[in-house]
Design a protein around this motif. Structure first.
Motif, PDB file in Angstrom:
ATOM      1  N   ALA A   4       6.987  49.476  68.777  1.00 14.21           N
ATOM      2  CA  ALA A   4       7.750  49.974  69.925  1.00 14.21           C
ATOM      3  C   ALA A   4       8.217  48.820  70.792  1.00 14.21           C
ATOM      4  N   LEU A   5       7.361  47.807  70.976  1.00 17.29           N
ATOM      5  CA  LEU A   5       7.739  46.646  71.781  1.00 17.29           C
ATOM      6  C   LEU A   5       8.905  45.895  71.143  1.00 17.29           C
ATOM      7  N   VAL A   6       8.864  45.739  69.819  1.00 22.54           N
ATOM      8  CA  VAL A   6       9.948  45.041  69.123  1.00 22.54           C
ATOM      9  C   VAL A   6      11.262  45.799  69.287  1.00 22.54           C
ATOM     10  N   ILE A   7      11.221  47.126  69.110  1.00 30.37           N
ATOM     11  CA  ILE A   7      12.442  47.935  69.185  1.00 30.37           C
ATOM     12  C   ILE A   7      13.015  47.931  70.593  1.00 30.37           C
ATOM     13  N   LEU A   8      12.160  48.145  71.596  1.00 27.57           N
ATOM     14  CA  LEU A   8      12.649  48.167  72.972  1.00 27.57           C
ATOM     15  C   LEU A   8      13.159  46.798  73.402  1.00 27.57           C
ATOM     16  N   ILE A  30      21.623  46.502  63.318  1.00 26.11           N
ATOM     17  CA  ILE A  30      21.403  46.239  61.895  1.00 26.11           C
ATOM     18  C   ILE A  30      20.949  44.794  61.679  1.00 26.11           C
ATOM     19  N   LEU A  31      21.553  43.858  62.408  1.00 26.28           N
ATOM     20  CA  LEU A  31      21.144  42.455  62.287  1.00 26.28           C
ATOM     21  C   LEU A  31      19.718  42.246  62.782  1.00 26.28           C
ATOM     22  N   VAL A  32      19.327  42.975  63.838  1.00 24.72           N
ATOM     23  CA  VAL A  32      17.942  42.891  64.307  1.00 24.72           C
ATOM     24  C   VAL A  32      16.988  43.385  63.227  1.00 24.72           C
ATOM     25  N   GLY A  33      17.332  44.509  62.576  1.00 29.37           N
ATOM     26  CA  GLY A  33      16.496  45.014  61.490  1.00 29.37           C
ATOM     27  C   GLY A  33      16.377  44.007  60.370  1.00 29.37           C
ATOM     28  N   LEU A  34      17.481  43.336  60.042  1.00 28.98           N
ATOM     29  CA  LEU A  34      17.454  42.309  59.011  1.00 28.98           C
ATOM     30  C   LEU A  34      16.560  41.144  59.429  1.00 28.98           C
ATOM     31  N   LEU A  35      16.609  40.779  60.718  1.00 27.74           N
ATOM     32  CA  LEU A  35      15.850  39.623  61.198  1.00 27.74           C
ATOM     33  C   LEU A  35      14.352  39.898  61.265  1.00 27.74           C
ATOM     34  N   VAL A  36      13.964  41.056  61.835  1.00 31.46           N
ATOM     35  CA  VAL A  36      12.537  41.315  62.072  1.00 31.46           C
ATOM     36  C   VAL A  36      11.894  42.117  60.943  1.00 31.46           C
ATOM     37  N   GLY A  37      12.670  42.494  59.934  1.00 26.34           N
ATOM     38  CA  GLY A  37      12.144  43.319  58.854  1.00 26.34           C
ATOM     39  C   GLY A  37      11.374  42.530  57.817  1.00 26.34           C
ATOM     40  N   TYR A  39      12.167  41.628  54.888  1.00 25.96           N
ATOM     41  CA  TYR A  39      12.940  40.646  54.129  1.00 25.96           C
ATOM     42  C   TYR A  39      13.472  39.533  55.009  1.00 25.96           C
ATOM     43  N   GLY A  40      13.169  39.594  56.310  1.00 29.51           N
ATOM     44  CA  GLY A  40      13.576  38.553  57.229  1.00 29.51           C
ATOM     45  C   GLY A  40      12.372  37.708  57.629  1.00 29.51           C
ATOM     46  N   LEU A  41      12.081  37.680  58.934  1.00 27.50           N
ATOM     47  CA  LEU A  41      10.920  36.928  59.414  1.00 27.50           C
ATOM     48  C   LEU A  41       9.613  37.510  58.895  1.00 27.50           C
ATOM     49  N   GLY A  42       9.642  38.790  58.502  1.00 30.68           N
ATOM     50  CA  GLY A  42       8.425  39.408  57.965  1.00 30.68           C
ATOM     51  C   GLY A  42       7.913  38.734  56.711  1.00 30.68           C
ATOM     52  N   ARG A  43       8.788  38.024  55.988  1.00 31.05           N
ATOM     53  CA  ARG A  43       8.350  37.291  54.797  1.00 31.05           C
ATOM     54  C   ARG A  43       7.337  36.194  55.143  1.00 31.05           C
ATOM     55  N   MET A  44       7.448  35.671  56.364  1.00 29.56           N
ATOM     56  CA  MET A  44       6.644  34.492  56.720  1.00 29.56           C
ATOM     57  C   MET A  44       5.426  34.828  57.563  1.00 29.56           C
ATOM     58  N   VAL A  45       5.059  36.118  57.639  1.00 28.42           N
ATOM     59  CA  VAL A  45       3.921  36.522  58.471  1.00 28.42           C
ATOM     60  C   VAL A  45       2.633  35.873  57.999  1.00 28.42           C
ATOM     61  N   PHE A  46       2.449  35.761  56.683  1.00 32.74           N
ATOM     62  CA  PHE A  46       1.203  35.186  56.172  1.00 32.74           C
ATOM     63  C   PHE A  46       1.124  33.689  56.428  1.00 32.74           C
ATOM     64  N   ILE A  54       6.202  39.977  66.470  1.00 30.32           N
ATOM     65  CA  ILE A  54       7.624  40.226  66.727  1.00 30.32           C
ATOM     66  C   ILE A  54       8.352  40.712  65.468  1.00 30.32           C
ATOM     67  N   THR A  55       7.618  41.148  64.467  1.00 32.55           N
ATOM     68  CA  THR A  55       8.232  41.650  63.237  1.00 32.55           C
ATOM     69  C   THR A  55       7.672  43.025  62.913  1.00 32.55           C
ATOM     70  N   ILE A  56       8.375  43.720  62.019  1.00 27.25           N
ATOM     71  CA  ILE A  56       7.954  45.038  61.540  1.00 27.25           C
ATOM     72  C   ILE A  56       7.839  44.938  60.027  1.00 27.25           C
ATOM     73  N   THR A  57       6.627  44.998  59.524  1.00 21.67           N
ATOM     74  CA  THR A  57       6.399  44.808  58.094  1.00 21.67           C
ATOM     75  C   THR A  57       6.303  46.125  57.333  1.00 21.67           C
ATOM     76  N   ASP A  58       6.272  47.260  58.038  1.00 22.32           N
ATOM     77  CA  ASP A  58       6.169  48.556  57.370  1.00 22.32           C
ATOM     78  C   ASP A  58       7.274  49.475  57.895  1.00 22.32           C
TER      79      ASP A  58
END
Length: 578
Positions: A4-8, A30-37, A39-46, A54-58
């Motif tokens: 919710a924090l990321v979306i708001l 759409i670009l925000v979804g690409l960035l925080v999803g 396939y974006g920054l979510g790839r580098m969470v580990f 600041i990402t949504i992995t699910d």
């Protein structure tokens, strides 16, 4: 809470930023979804654990909220319509809408079949890709323009056909049995019964429900009642197997028949926008840039092929149905991209084992790209439509010059309102303006406006001014208005000339120049204010309207009398005293 924090946070940044640069926030979400999803920054969470904040992995957790956004969109569309207007669109919905879906679906299925796809899978893919995005197209086009009305009719039919198509795919599944057709018939009769009950109960109960909520003067209760109606209607159609958006649309139509529809629309608008933002973010999350790069040529070819085929077929069908070239062109290009519904049908086709998982993923990427570029398609459609059918000039009206019609000079805000009133009373008109942007906008919205300079000697003759019932001057440049009145009165002594005036002094000048009627804006606003005040304090409407007309006539006589005087200081004193 983190999602919710990321979306708001994205909403608070994207909407103001893109509004500043006059870019639709659709692309931003759409670009925000690409960035925080994932396939974006979510790839580098580990690798970077702090990115998890600041990402949504699910993305699947957001799907119910995304679906709710589409439900609220269809609800708001219903609020803008009415059963009478929907009945007027029936030929477009079941004529144009059916042709568009079936022709495009069949053609896409044929192409895919020739490329090696088995016919059942090709049919599933063709029907899926034939859908267009309700969530993106209607907010861009609106529902009151020729483009919006054409798009609305096709999108309504597509929304109606979602359930039958999903049942059809189930019946074509390799392991399907006779329950496919039986299930469809059962859903149809149950759905018809539920819709009938909703319409009867809605007409009886909704006015009472919202009247009670309005009496409390509590915005919270009004919001709760609105949410109760839309969620209850969506749930009712879902229980019997229909799409929830069908229930939402019917709920909106029912509320549109009540006097509370404006309040409901206003109170639901923020929730619709936020929920749609969630949907667009989930679309961006489905775009895998690495996969796109590895299959760039194939994906680009698929995107272009689908867009071109859908744009051409839709434009041709609209032309065959009698639409103008500009309307057909712009609507065809706008409706070219796939839809959020495409993702639903693709999932149904994959679940029925008609489409291989890899094929489904490929077309999901194509769909996500198509959704992303929909605002760009809208801009392209406007540009191409202007070249295909530019606004007509005066020289193109020679054949119509014999038809008597009111001439409107100047077509800004006031001119459009005058045209709307003339249309409502079936009075033919033609408008002329020297601003090409205003003319182009007016033509796009369905008005009959032409580009030209009304001060040219032949301009008004080409408009048929010699046998016009009246000419209405709506420009706010007082010197230009006086010149126009003098010229018209000299050429046409008996022509009724109605002119817009800034104030009583300007009206007096227009009367001196030969205007039949001059309408001061300051006077009319004062009379309207007086009328509203008298009615609100309990004076009956009839006597109020009569007194307003008497006062207007009294001022008109005074202004005309002052206009006949040559001594301007005396006129100013008289006007001030009045």
């Amino acid at each position: 809470m983190k999602d919710a924090l990321v979306i708001l946070g994205a909403t608070g940044i994207i909407i103001p930023l893109f509004a500043r640069f006059r870019v639709t926030p659709i692309i931003g979400f759409i670009l925000v979804g690409l960035l925080v999803g994932p396939y974006g920054l979510g790839r580098m969470v580990f690798e970077y654990e702090w990115l998890s904040h600041i990402t949504i992995t699910d993305p699947e957790r957001l799907e119910p909220f995304a679906e709710f956004g589409i439900i609220l969109l269809l609800f708001s569309i219903g609020l803008e319509l009415s059963f009478n207007r929907l009945w007027q669109l029936r030929k477009l919905v079941f004529g144009l809408g059916a042709l568009e879906l079936l022709v495009i679906g069949t053609m896409l299925a044929s192409v895919l079949s020739m490329m090696g796809q088995y016919w059942t899978g090709a049919l599933a893919l063709g029907l899926a890709l034939a859908f267009s995005s309700t969530a993106l197209v209607l907010p861009i086009s609106g529902t009151n323009t020729p483009v919006g009305r054409a798009a609305l009719s096709m999108l309504l039919f597509e929304d109606i056909m979602i359930v039958p198509i999903i049942f059809l795919l189930g019946a074509l599944a390799p392991n399907a049995d006779a329950e496919g057709l039986g299930g469809l018939l059962e859903t149809l009769w149950k759905g018809g019964l539920v819709i009938a009950v909703m319409m009867i109960a809605g007409r009886l109960l909704l006015p009472r429900l919202f009247a009670q909520a309005a009496r409390t003067k509590s915005p919270e209760l009004f919001l709760a009642a609105s949410m109760l109606v839309v969620i209850g209607a969506s749930l009712a159609t879902t229980i019997v197997g229909l799409s929830p958006i069908v229930g939402a649309l019917i709920a909106g139509l029912l509320i549109a028949e009540t006097e509370y529809h404006t309040e409901v629309e206003g109170i639901m608008e923020p929730f619709k926008g936020l929920a749609l933002g969630v949907f667009l973010i989930t679309v961006g999350m489905g775009i895998d840039l690495a996969t796109i790069w590895d299959n760039l040529a194939l994906i680009a070819g698929a995107v272009v092929g689908v867009l071109v085929l859908k744009a051409v077929v839709t434009g041709v069908l609209l032309r065959l149905m009698g639409a103008r070239r500009a309307t057909a062109t712009e609507t065809g290009i706008l409706m070219a991209s796939p839809s959020e519904t495409t993702l639903i049908v693709l999932s149904a086709g994959a679940g029925a084992m008609l489409i291989q998982p890899g094929t489904a993923q490929f077309w999901q990427i194509v769909t996500a790209i198509g959704l992303t570029i929909t605002p760009l398609l809208a801009l392209l459609g406007k540009m191409v439509a202007r070249r295909v059918e530019p606004a007509p000039s005066l020289d193109e009206l020679d054949g119509d010059a014999e038809a008597p019609r009111v001439v409107i000079v100047g077509f800004g805000r006031v001119g459009k309102l005058v045209a709307q009133m003339l249309q409502r009373h079936d009075q033919p008109y033609v408008a002329i303006d020297s601003n090409p942007d205003l003319v182009e906008e007016a033509r796009h919205e369905g008005y009959y406006a032409v580009f030209g300079n009304a001060l040219r000697e032949d301009a008004l003759d080409n408009l048929g001014i010699g046998h016009a019932p009246a000419v209405i001057l709506t420009m706010d440049e007082h010197i230009l208005a006086q010149r126009m009145v003098r010229k018209l009165r000299a050429s046409h002594p008996d022509l009724p000339i109605i002119a817009r005036a800034r104030d009583s002094f300007h009206a007096a000048e227009l009367y001196r120049c030969g205007a039949s009627t001059a309408v001061p804006e300051t006077l009319e606003s004062s009379l309207q204010l007086s009328e509203a005040a008298l009615v609100d304090i309990g004076v009956p409407m009839g006597p109020v309207i009569a007194s307003i007309h008497e006062k207007r006539d009294e001022y008109r006589v005074r202004i005309q009398r002052d206009g006949a005087l040559e001594h301007k200081p005396k006129l100013r004193t008289s006007t001030a005293e009045n």
